[in-house]
Motif scaffolding. Structure first.
Motif, PDB file in Angstrom:
ATOM      1  N   VAL A 278       1.839  45.715 -43.139  1.00 17.44           N
ATOM      2  CA  VAL A 278       2.913  44.816 -43.590  1.00 17.44           C
ATOM      3  C   VAL A 278       3.486  44.043 -42.416  1.00 17.44           C
ATOM      4  O   VAL A 278       3.764  42.836 -42.519  1.00 17.44           O
ATOM      5  N   GLN A 279       3.658  44.715 -41.287  1.00 14.18           N
ATOM      6  CA  GLN A 279       4.214  44.034 -40.121  1.00 14.18           C
ATOM      7  C   GLN A 279       3.279  42.939 -39.633  1.00 14.18           C
ATOM      8  O   GLN A 279       3.726  41.871 -39.183  1.00 14.18           O
ATOM      9  N   GLU A 280       1.994  43.187 -39.740  1.00 20.36           N
ATOM     10  CA  GLU A 280       1.022  42.154 -39.369  1.00 20.36           C
ATOM     11  C   GLU A 280       1.179  40.917 -40.250  1.00 20.36           C
ATOM     12  O   GLU A 280       1.129  39.779 -39.769  1.00 20.36           O
TER      13      GLU A 280
ATOM     14  N   SER B 130       9.477  33.340 -48.793  1.00 18.71           N
ATOM     15  CA  SER B 130       9.959  34.335 -49.761  1.00 18.71           C
ATOM     16  C   SER B 130       9.136  35.621 -49.680  1.00 18.71           C
ATOM     17  O   SER B 130       9.672  36.732 -49.777  1.00 18.71           O
ATOM     18  N   SER B 131       7.819  35.477 -49.497  1.00 15.26           N
ATOM     19  CA  SER B 131       6.962  36.661 -49.384  1.00 15.26           C
ATOM     20  C   SER B 131       7.306  37.462 -48.138  1.00 15.26           C
ATOM     21  O   SER B 131       7.342  38.699 -48.153  1.00 15.26           O
ATOM     22  N   VAL B 132       7.556  36.737 -47.040  1.00 11.94           N
ATOM     23  CA  VAL B 132       7.917  37.421 -45.794  1.00 11.94           C
ATOM     24  C   VAL B 132       9.224  38.188 -45.959  1.00 11.94           C
ATOM     25  O   VAL B 132       9.354  39.346 -45.530  1.00 11.94           O
ATOM     26  N   GLN B 133      10.210  37.564 -46.615  1.00  5.29           N
ATOM     27  CA  GLN B 133      11.492  38.229 -46.811  1.00  5.29           C
ATOM     28  C   GLN B 133      11.351  39.483 -47.671  1.00  5.29           C
ATOM     29  O   GLN B 133      11.966  40.521 -47.407  1.00  5.29           O
ATOM     30  N   SER B 134      10.524  39.410 -48.713  1.00  4.65           N
ATOM     31  CA  SER B 134      10.324  40.583 -49.567  1.00  4.65           C
ATOM     32  C   SER B 134       9.634  41.706 -48.798  1.00  4.65           C
ATOM     33  O   SER B 134       9.942  42.887 -48.990  1.00  4.65           O
ATOM     34  N   LYS B 135       8.694  41.328 -47.912  1.00  5.72           N
ATOM     35  CA  LYS B 135       8.020  42.351 -47.113  1.00  5.72           C
ATOM     36  C   LYS B 135       8.992  43.012 -46.140  1.00  5.72           C
ATOM     37  O   LYS B 135       8.942  44.227 -45.906  1.00  5.72           O
TER      38      LYS B 135
END
Length: 719
Positions: free
Chosen positions: A452-454, A467-472
């Motif tokens: 996930v961090q990658e 938005s995807s980055v924020q959810s991750k």
């Protein structure tokens, strides 16, 4: 409630004010919870029995009548008058409460109804009613548990179990007993201690720990030396940890005081009920003989009641039961009649154990009970404790004992107590699986975090993926924080290297030994040993094992025969009391400096490190170390002289399981010869290739090894 009070007074005119207020309080607080007369009887029946001598049926009928009064179902004139006067109202026609409440709410905003509660209302619980309901539920669940022991023989041990038990029995008054027995509905024998801390000086041993002991289960308490096992037992026995007052606790810690009391009578004295009944019988017999026919009938009736109580308590069977326990622990019929002052400290500890087994407390605490026993007594104790009817908590480092006796294992680690079902073998399997699962779970989570961090690092600055980055990121924040499996450091013991010697190394030819030329310990002993020898000497206590070791090392001279020793042979002798002979006021480094001066500090620390005494342990005062750590210091002191033949007398007495395993490996790898006296079956089977049995005035070799010796003992115990 006034009617209830008047009815109680009428049925029990002799009731005192304290008990009257107590019964009134129970009825008043629980009147809405009682469902039938049996529940009223459970709450106050035993109190009423002690006020007056009424039959159970009479008291139950009184409880049913009290319930009728509480519920307003009485048909007497007083109750009819009370209903007429408006105390109990009866509706003439049915009323729709929901409609009535809604109408009232429309008229008066301040009035609300539980039948028309809307979604916006906040749910509230009456804490007092909830507490009563929980107590009632718990009472029903524990109704099947019966208090098997009366309050007259409570054993509350702190330092001296027997004296504390006697004082506790004397201090308990009849009224206190009644109030204690009836004051709480919870008479369970289970013990649950939650969220407690234990510290020794500035050192925290347990923190926010939980301990649950279910009645009838047998618990083995294990863990590394110095983690607080013995301290925990002492805190439980002294009631520093909250234990229900009705639970009788006995901690076998101190040896029996030496006096003219015989060993058998010392055990029988633990049965306080038996002693009281015998004393009453003697007094009544004396009174009947003195007064003759004046009060003969009354005294005779009382004596008959005493005889009935003695029959129920099986007073006549007590001497046989006590004798069987003493015999199992190694006391011959002759020794059972000896005064306690004639026994050594080790035998008095056996007496203390026999007293504990005979008295059968609700919770029996044993700390290394096998240390004072020979193999035959250990096998008997294992068999005896397998049918122990009460709760047992035992600290032991004997793996065979832990595989045979406990139904549960309590594992001390990381200032917590981890419970495991099953014996020690099952504990090892379950613990290994739990640790592997924990490690796999941690590794899987770490891999997921990295993946996930990658993704986050790759698309952090991509507007289309914001938005995807924020959810991750939020998902990572919500993940529980798992910790990797922390394995305990492995215990390693290393004996120093020695130069080889050409045989013969040690020979005993036709050796005999007797005390004062009359009492023959053994005769015609022939023993040969080399630097490759791994000899174990077994036998009952008093058979001459330690005497044989002292003859080998030269501390004693044989009465007959010769001992041939290689001129360069240097013995390292570890006695049973080696640990007790250390200077407790200094640290391990200072101890070695005193005995072997002139070496650098680093050399002393290296010697101690070979036996697991490293870091701050090497600088702590020896008195503050645990028993196992003191034993390792004694090993280091013994090996500092560079012996090439080790003679070890009960070296495992204070070692934990891991240290015993390490000792077995070290003895197999060391270059010195080994003669070992031990009762630890695990160590014997790990190390020894020759088994010598002391007994019946001789020392004989059993070629089949320890398994054959165990079979011989088991056959003797069956007889």
């Amino acid at each position: 409630m006034a009617i209830c009070g008047e009815y109680i007074r009428s049925q029990f005119p002799t009731i005192d004010d304290d008990l009257y207020q107590y019964v009134q309080g129970i009825l008043d607080s629980s009147k809405d919870d009682f469902e039938d007369g049996d529940e009223v009887y459970e709450a106050i029946g035993q109190v009423l029995h002690e006020v007056e001598d009424k039959s159970e049926n009479e008291v139950r009928q009184i409880c049913v009548r009290l319930l009728e009064i509480l519920k307003g179902n009485s048909n007497n004139d007083d109750d009819i008058d009370r209903r007429k006067n408006g105390v109990n109202k009866v509706l003439n026609a049915p009323v729709h409460l929901g409609s009535l409440a809604a109408t009232l709410e429309a008229q008066v905003e301040q009035i609300k109804s539980i039948w028309v509660t809307t979604r916006d209302d906040v749910m509230k619980v009456d804490a007092k009613k909830l507490e009563k309901a929980e107590a009632k539920l718990q009472q029903k669940q524990e109704k099947r548990i019966v208090n098997e022991q009366g309050s007259a023989s409570r054993i509350n041990t702190a330092n001296n179990a027997a004296e504390s038990a006697a004082s506790a029995s004397q201090m308990t008054s009849k009224k206190d007993s009644r109030m204690e027995t009836k004051g709480g509905v919870n008479k369970t024998q289970d013990i649950r201690i939650e969220n407690f801390d234990v510290a020794y000086g500035d050192r925290v041993l347990l923190q926010a720990a939980d301990l649950t002991l279910a009645f009838g289960r047998r618990y083995g308490l294990i863990g590394r030396n110095g983690l607080g096992k013995t301290t925990l037992l002492r805190m439980i026995s002294s009631k520093q940890l909250r234990i229900p007052s009705h639970v009788r606790v006995l901690h076998v810690e101190q040896e029996v005081a030496g006096d003219d009391t015989s060993a058998l009578e010392s055990v029988l004295e633990c049965d306080y009920e038996r002693s009281t009944l015998l004393s009453q019988e003697a007094k009544l017999q004396a009174a009947i003989e003195k007064d003759g026919s004046k009060t003969g009938d009354a005294l005779g009736e009382e004596l008959a009641r005493v005889y009935e109580a003695m029959q129920l308590a099986e007073v006549d069977k007590a001497p046989a039961r006590a004798s069987a326990i003493l015999s199992g622990l190694g006391f011959s019929v002759e020794k059972q009649s000896w005064p306690t002052k004639a026994f050594s400290g080790g035998w008095r500890m056996r007496l203390a154990l026999a007293r504990a087994l005979f008295s059968k407390p609700d919770l029996l605490l044993l700390d290394e009970p096998t240390n004072m026993l020979d193999i035959k007594a250990i096998l008997w104790l294992e068999k005896y404790l397998q049918t122990w009817p009460k709760t047992l908590l035992v600290v032991s480092h004997d793996r065979k004992f832990l595989d045979t006796v406990p139904t549960d294992i309590l594992y001390l680690r990381g200032q917590k107590i981890e419970p495991y079902r099953g014996n020690y073998e099952q504990f090892v399997k379950t613990k290994g699986e739990r640790e592997r699962n924990q490690q796999r779970e941690y590794e899987a989570q770490q891999a997921k975090r990295a993946h996930v961090q990658e993704f986050i690092d790759r698309f952090r600055y991509n507007a289309n993926r914001a938005s995807s980055v924020q959810s991750k990121i939020k998902m990572l924040e919500k993940l529980p924080e798992l910790k990797p499996m922390e394995k305990e450091s492995e215990v390693t013991l290393n004996f120093p290297d020695v130069e080889p010697l050409s045989p013969p190394i040690l020979q005993l030819n036709e050796v005999s030994y007797s005390y004062n030329g009359t009492d023959m310990v053994f005769s015609n002993v022939n023993l040969t040993a080399s630097l490759q020898s791994r000899i174990c000497i077994v036998g009952e206590n008093g058979a001459g094992k330690t005497t044989l070791l002292k003859i080998i090392t030269g501390a004693l001279s044989p009465s007959r025969g010769t001992v041939h020793v290689h001129r360069n042979l240097k013995f390292g002798y570890f006695s049973q009391h080696h640990v007790d002979q250390l200077d407790m006021r200094v640290c391990p480094v200072e101890l070695l400096q005193t005995h072997f001066p002139g070496k650098p500090i680093e050399e002393y620390r290296r010697m101690l490190g070979s036996f697991g005494i490293s870091g701050n342990l090497a600088l702590q005062v020896i008195n503050s170390l645990s028993g196992g750590q003191k034993s390792r210091v004694a090993f280091a002191l013994m090996c500092a002289a560079m012996p090439n033949f080790l003679v070890l007398d009960e070296p495992t007495n204070h070692l934990d399981i891991e240290s015993i395993e390490a000792l077995g490996k070290a003895l197999n790898n060391c270059q010195a010869g080994v003669i070992l006296v031990s009762h630890d079956e695990r160590l014997i089977q790990m190390v020894c290739t020759e088994l010598w049995v002391c007994g019946e005035g001789s020392v004989r070799c059993i070629e089949e090894g320890f398994d054959e010796y165990r079979r011989i003992i088991e056959k003797e115990l069956e007889l």
